[in-house]
Design a protein around this motif. Structure first.
Motif, mmCIF file in Angstrom:
data_model
loop_
_atom_site.group_PDB
_atom_site.id
_atom_site.type_symbol
_atom_site.label_atom_id
_atom_site.label_comp_id
_atom_site.label_asym_id
_atom_site.label_seq_id
_atom_site.Cartn_x
_atom_site.Cartn_y
_atom_site.Cartn_z
ATOM 1 N N LEU A 20 0.805 -1.218 0.000
ATOM 2 C CA LEU A 20 0.000 0.000 0.000
ATOM 3 C C LEU A 20 0.844 1.276 0.000
ATOM 4 C CD1 LEU A 20 -2.838 -1.050 2.467
ATOM 5 C CD2 LEU A 20 -2.805 -1.155 -0.037
ATOM 6 N N ARG A 21 1.947 1.272 0.742
ATOM 7 C CA ARG A 21 2.771 2.474 0.803
ATOM 8 C C ARG A 21 3.294 2.893 -0.569
ATOM 9 N NH1 ARG A 21 7.323 1.649 4.683
ATOM 10 N NH2 ARG A 21 5.781 2.012 6.334
ATOM 11 N N PRO A 22 3.770 1.971 -1.425
ATOM 12 C CA PRO A 22 4.205 2.414 -2.762
ATOM 13 C C PRO A 22 3.090 3.083 -3.556
ATOM 14 C CG PRO A 22 5.009 0.202 -2.304
ATOM 15 C CD PRO A 22 4.040 0.530 -1.211
ATOM 16 N N ARG A 23 1.852 2.638 -3.350
ATOM 17 C CA ARG A 23 0.723 3.289 -4.030
ATOM 18 C C ARG A 23 0.461 4.673 -3.451
ATOM 19 N NH1 ARG A 23 -0.226 -2.227 -4.450
ATOM 20 N NH2 ARG A 23 -0.944 -2.863 -6.527
ATOM 21 N N LEU A 24 0.624 4.817 -2.134
ATOM 22 C CA LEU A 24 0.497 6.132 -1.506
ATOM 23 C C LEU A 24 1.531 7.095 -2.069
ATOM 24 C CD1 LEU A 24 -0.500 8.087 0.734
ATOM 25 C CD2 LEU A 24 1.189 7.035 2.239
ATOM 26 N N HIS A 25 2.779 6.633 -2.211
ATOM 27 C CA HIS A 25 3.822 7.491 -2.771
ATOM 28 C C HIS A 25 3.483 7.884 -4.212
ATOM 29 C CE1 HIS A 25 6.920 5.635 0.193
ATOM 30 N NE2 HIS A 25 6.282 6.648 0.738
ATOM 31 N N ALA A 26 3.005 6.943 -4.993
ATOM 32 C CA ALA A 26 2.696 7.230 -6.394
ATOM 33 C C ALA A 26 1.615 8.297 -6.515
ATOM 34 C CB ALA A 26 2.264 5.947 -7.107
ATOM 35 N N VAL A 27 0.662 8.290 -5.577
ATOM 36 C CA VAL A 27 -0.419 9.273 -5.614
ATOM 37 C C VAL A 27 0.030 10.606 -5.025
ATOM 38 C CG1 VAL A 27 -2.713 9.826 -4.711
ATOM 39 C CG2 VAL A 27 -2.242 7.529 -5.590
#
Length: 215
Positions: A20-27
């Motif tokens: 989930l954290r990599p998706r948070l960074h991408a957003v």
């Protein structure tokens, strides 16, 4: 992209940090928010470029045509999956070259330039990473960087340190990273540096260090 080793973390935290954290960074670091900064930081890159903290490839569209290839260091498999479309759409080839910026698998004097955007705050030993970057850059080659970190105002620093425990869990990084001190202690020489608050970002999160440092 502000990633940390997840070994020995509780299962739920490990799942969050891996998926989930990599998706948070991408957003949160998407092109609408950071595109102008990324374009500035990437300007002047050329030849073979080493990028630590490649993440989901958000710098890829900003690479100038003089770049002949990118060697990507990224520990997150999820982030690399998210980067697939950007890599496929880019004329610049990307080599997935490793997962640890603190121990780079390259010979000395290998690269024409290096790139680091919002990464050192989440590396367990940023000074080791900077020493490795200096080692693999050719003499006179530059590291192009932008990092958030230690603010100049004591009141803001107090908030950064109060918020660090939560930010470590949510974003995987610290807010009070002393970027200038780390650069000064490294074998790199800072040649350009603009340190400022981002106007639309809360101050504990938004003190940026943007510039270049040469080997």
């Amino acid at each position: 992209m502000c990633t940390r080793d997840v070994a020995r973390q509780p299962a739920a935290v490990g799942i969050y940090s891996r998926h989930l954290r990599p998706r948070l960074h991408a957003v949160s670091l998407n092109d609408r928010v950071t595109g102008e900064v990324r374009s500035r930081v990437c300007a002047g890159l050329r030849g073979d470029v080493l990028e630590i903290g490649y993440g989901s490839g958000l710098n890829q569209p900003h690479l100038p045509p003089e770049v002949t290839g990118v060697w990507a260091i990224e520990p997150s498999e999820t982030a690399l999956r998210l980067s697939a479309d950007r890599r496929a759409a880019s004329p610049v080839p990307v080599v997935l070259a490793g997962d640890d910026a603190q121990g780079l698998p390259f010979p000395d004097d290998r690269f024409d330039a290096a790139l680091c955007t919002w990464v050192l705050c989440g590396v367990p030993d940023p000074r080791a990473a900077l020493a490795e970057l200096a080692r693999v850059l050719r003499p006179g080659a530059a590291l192009h960087f932008v990092e958030h970190g230690l603010a100049p105002d004591p009141a803001v620093v107090r908030w950064q340190r109060r918020m660090n425990p939560v930010n470590r869990v949510v974003a995987g990084c610290v807010l009070d990273n002393d970027v200038r001190a780390q650069l000064d202690a490294s074998p790199l020489m800072v040649t350009e540096l603009d340190a400022r608050y981002e106007p639309v970002t809360p101050r504990p999160f938004g003190y940026l260090y943007e510039g270049r440092a040469t080997a």
